[in-house]
Design an enzyme around this catalytic site. Structure first.
Site, short mmCIF file in Angstrom:
data_model
loop_
_atom_site.label_atom_id
_atom_site.label_comp_id
_atom_site.label_asym_id
_atom_site.label_seq_id
_atom_site.Cartn_x
_atom_site.Cartn_y
_atom_site.Cartn_z
N CYS A 1 -42.32 13.97 87.48
CA CYS A 1 -43.36 14.66 86.66
C CYS A 1 -43.59 15.97 87.84
O CYS A 1 -43.80 17.00 87.36
CB CYS A 1 -44.72 14.20 86.60
SG CYS A 1 -45.38 13.36 88.01
N GLU B 1 -52.16 12.47 82.49
CA GLU B 1 -51.32 12.77 83.46
C GLU B 1 -49.91 13.44 82.69
O GLU B 1 -49.24 12.37 82.41
CB GLU B 1 -50.91 11.89 84.53
CG GLU B 1 -52.24 11.99 85.65
CD GLU B 1 -51.90 10.92 86.96
OE1 GLU B 1 -52.83 10.64 87.43
OE2 GLU B 1 -50.85 10.73 86.97
N GLU C 1 -39.45 21.00 79.53
CA GLU C 1 -39.53 20.07 80.51
C GLU C 1 -38.24 19.12 80.29
O GLU C 1 -38.14 18.49 79.14
CB GLU C 1 -40.61 19.00 80.78
CG GLU C 1 -40.66 18.04 81.80
CD GLU C 1 -41.64 17.13 81.58
OE1 GLU C 1 -42.08 16.42 80.62
OE2 GLU C 1 -42.06 16.76 82.75
N LYS D 1 -50.11 -1.30 78.96
CA LYS D 1 -48.96 -1.09 78.17
C LYS D 1 -47.82 -0.33 78.84
O LYS D 1 -47.64 0.90 79.21
CB LYS D 1 -49.23 -0.54 76.65
CG LYS D 1 -48.07 -0.92 75.85
CD LYS D 1 -47.64 -0.11 74.70
CE LYS D 1 -47.13 1.36 75.13
NZ LYS D 1 -45.51 1.05 75.54
P1 NAD Z 1 -44.00 9.09 76.65
O1 NAD Z 1 -45.21 9.93 76.26
O2 NAD Z 1 -42.83 9.22 75.43
O3 NAD Z 1 -44.45 7.77 77.00
C1 NAD Z 1 -45.37 7.16 77.86
C2 NAD Z 1 -46.10 5.86 77.32
O4 NAD Z 1 -46.60 6.24 76.05
C3 NAD Z 1 -45.18 4.70 76.95
O5 NAD Z 1 -45.72 3.64 77.19
C4 NAD Z 1 -45.10 5.15 75.47
O6 NAD Z 1 -44.89 3.59 74.80
C5 NAD Z 1 -46.62 5.31 75.21
N1 NAD Z 1 -46.87 5.98 73.93
C6 NAD Z 1 -46.03 6.68 73.06
N2 NAD Z 1 -46.58 7.20 71.77
C7 NAD Z 1 -47.76 6.45 71.88
C8 NAD Z 1 -48.91 6.57 71.05
N3 NAD Z 1 -48.87 7.72 69.97
N4 NAD Z 1 -50.09 5.94 71.58
C9 NAD Z 1 -50.22 5.26 72.62
N5 NAD Z 1 -48.98 5.28 73.65
C10 NAD Z 1 -48.01 5.97 73.13
O7 NAD Z 1 -43.42 9.54 78.16
P2 NAD Z 1 -42.10 9.18 78.80
O8 NAD Z 1 -40.77 9.70 77.88
O9 NAD Z 1 -42.36 7.48 78.76
O10 NAD Z 1 -42.31 9.67 80.34
C11 NAD Z 1 -41.88 10.70 80.67
C12 NAD Z 1 -43.08 11.96 80.74
O11 NAD Z 1 -44.13 11.36 81.52
C13 NAD Z 1 -42.67 13.31 81.34
O12 NAD Z 1 -43.05 14.10 80.36
C14 NAD Z 1 -43.43 13.24 82.69
O13 NAD Z 1 -43.45 14.36 83.08
C15 NAD Z 1 -44.63 12.47 82.34
N6 NAD Z 1 -45.06 11.88 83.72
C16 NAD Z 1 -46.31 12.55 84.15
C17 NAD Z 1 -46.58 12.04 85.39
C18 NAD Z 1 -47.92 12.78 85.86
O14 NAD Z 1 -48.60 12.29 86.87
N7 NAD Z 1 -48.37 14.18 85.53
C19 NAD Z 1 -46.16 11.13 86.20
C20 NAD Z 1 -44.93 10.52 85.57
C21 NAD Z 1 -44.54 11.16 84.40
#
Ligand code: NAD
Length: 508
Positions: free
Chosen positions: A300, A266, A402, A191
């Site tokens: 990230c 992650e 962040e 997803k």
């Molecule tokens: P997010 O957590 O809002 O969403 C990520 C994914 O999770 C999306 O596909 C979203 O639809 C899904 N999601 C949201 N709520 C959910 C739930 N309750 N159940 C299942 N899936 C759900 O994150 P974002 O805003 O899309 O991305 C940015 C974040 O990602 C930042 O915090 C960034 O640091 C992190 N990130 C981490 C890494 C790493 O390797 N540590 C890499 C890239 C991004």
């Protein structure tokens, strides 16, 4: 308008036309599924144009995808590793062949600049090649014999898994999760993020056309709270590989608890870059600028906190501010652009809200802090000025939270102990960067930082066999090299009696 940009725009139009033509549904069991759920609009953050409709998967459609992954598992797990290697290399070939199309779509869907996205598509191919070559040996274990028994271990794929990805560099991150899962023999339901769904569909098609059997990789679109949640709760899936925010990571854990799902998280970061006064300051400056203003700061591993030794603080920050002022904000398809628009209006508002927070807490906005407008920027685009906050203290929100934009917070420190206290004084622990000419100090500080990855006298340079992941609120688990297989595979031990060892006799 430059000719280079004109050409890019024309090519982007061609790549995007298909998404405008019909709502984007799902990919289940080796074919496109239109989906009967509610459709939502997908707008480009570049100019606000509609990129088409996307269909939120219904619970029944998510179940279909999970069942397709479950049904395909036995066949894919039994496929010889050499054959999995062949298919994964074929996928990498196909990604390379369509790298330009992927990058164009990604730029318009996310706002990320071409100069980074053109490489990100190729990194996706590299991820497939790297794990393809490890597929034949992924099941290997060790032999642990005793006098009476031969013990040997082997690894087996954990089963069908969910892969849930964010919007910052969606294509690259999807391949980073899906490639090792497939190499291990797992099947997948992916997803992508609702703000950047397009390149995931290209990947699904590419994998199919490259010969991945039907049902091995499935794709469902939709919102996190609906599609994502249903996926993490489905009993057919054994694990969830998740990249996203720390707060979502907590939800993923609790949603998966009733079905005892293994999770790999992650999550977010507030990564420090520590510059000591004995560092090569020219190189440090280049790295500091690159590691927060590349990829729009939506990264990230971005170093969003600059900890700079007080003795060099003023001179370093003055030169830094000059560089930040000169960053080229522009259309992401313009090859000259360094900072593109943020992914979404809501994210832009969040990033901008920190300017008032910074001022309210007593920090100053040395550069930026507002929406970027004018000079050829589409008025409806989510452009933000590259921003530099100075005079911050470690407890301020701009030093703790962040922000995930092209926004850097500068904090002075006195000595090594002070630097470490500030660096470790956040809830995150993903990456740390440090600049010093003293090799002893480099190692002392690297070992004392509460983070999963440290780069010394370097920006983030990834080597795929090395572990990638964070401590504390930045995540659970590691990707990269064999660590990826630790997650996607179960380790089994087989103990075989070599002879007539004494068996305890009961009930005689
Ligand atoms: P997010 O957590 O809002 O969403 C990520 C994914 O999770 C999306 O596909 C979203 O639809 C899904 N999601 C949201 N709520 C959910 C739930 N309750 N159940 C299942 N899936 C759900 O994150 P974002 O805003 O899309 O991305 C940015 C974040 O990602 C930042 O915090 C960034 O640091 C992190 N990130 C981490 C890494 C790493 O390797 N540590 C890499 C890239 C991004």
């Amino acid at each position: 308008m430059s000719t280079a940009l004109d050409t890019q725009l024309k090519n982007a139009e061609a790549a995007l036309a298909r998404f405008a033509a019909e709502p984007l549904g799902h990919w289940i069991g080796g074919r496109a599924v239109a989906g009967v759920g509610e459709a939502f609009g997908n707008r480009s953050p570049v100019d606000g144009r509609s990129l088409g409709l996307v269909v939120d998967a219904t619970a029944a459609e998510v179940a279909l995808a999970c069942e397709a992954a479950r049904d395909a598992f036995a066949g894919w797990r039994a496929t010889p590793g050499t054959e999995r290697r062949r298919v994964l290399h074929a996928i990498a070939d196909a990604i390379e062949a369509r790298a330009e199309e992927i990058a164009l779509v990604e730029c318009m869907d996310t706002g990320q600049a071409w100069r980074f996205m053109s490489k990100a598509a190729l990194r996706g191919a590299e991820n497939f090649r790297f794990f393809a070559d490890r597929a034949p040996d992924a099941a290997n274990g060790v032999s642990l014999p005793t006098d009476s028994h031969l013990n040997y271990t082997m690894r087996q794929p954990v089963g069908p898994v969910a892969v849930i990805t964010p919007w910052n560099t969606p294509f690259m991150l999807s391949t980073w999760k899906i490639a090792p899962a497939l190499a291990a023999g797992c099947t997948v339901v992916h997803k992508p993020a609702e703000w950047s769904p397009l390149s995931a569909r290209l990947l699904a098609e590419i994998m199919h056309e490259a010969g991945l059997p039907a049902g091995v990789a499935n794709l469902v679109n939709g919102f996190g709270e609906t599609t994502g949640r249903t996926l993490t709760e489905h009993p057919a899936l054994r694990a969830t590989a998740f990249i996203g925010e720390s707060s979502t990571g907590s939800l993923i854990m609790s949603q998966g608890a009733p079905t005892l799902k293994r999770v790999h998280l992650e999550l977010g970061g507030k990564n420090p870059v520590i510059v000591f006064d004995d560092a090569d300051l020219e190189r440090a400056l280049d790295a500091v600028v690159f590691m927060i203003y590349s990829l729009n700061g939506e990264r990230c591993t971005a170093s969003s906190r600059l900890l700079v030794q007080r003795s060099i603080h003023d001179g370093f920050v003055e030169r830094l501010a000059e560089r930040v002022r000169r960053l080229k904000v522009g259309h992401p398809l313009d090859p000259a652009t360094e900072v593109g628009p943020l992914v979404h209006e809501r994210h832009l508002e969040k990033v901008l809200s920190y300017a008032a927070i910074a001022r309210g807490e007593g920090a100053s906005v040395a550069v930026g802090g507002a929406r970027a407008t004018g000079a050829g920027l589409p008025p409806a685009g989510c452009f933000v000025q590259p921003t530099l906050y100075v005079g911050a203290t470690p407890s301020m929100r701009i030093a703790q939270e962040e922000i995930f934009g092209p926004v850097l917070t500068v904090i002075p420190f006195d000595d090594e102990a002070d630097a470490l206290r500030i660096a470790n004084g956040v809830r995150y622990g993903l990456a740390g960067y440090l600049w010093t000419g003293d090799v002893g100090r480099a190692n002392r500080v690297a070992q004392a930082l509460d983070v999963g990855m440290v780069w010394v006298n370097s920006e983030n340079v990834r080597h795929l066999p090395t572990p990638f992941g964070g401590m504390k609120s930045s995540g659970i688990g590691r990707d990269g090299g064999d660590w990826s297989f630790d997650f996607y595979m179960e380790t089994k031990n087989v103990a075989l009696a070599l002879g007539m060892h004494a068996i305890p006799k009961l009930g005689r």
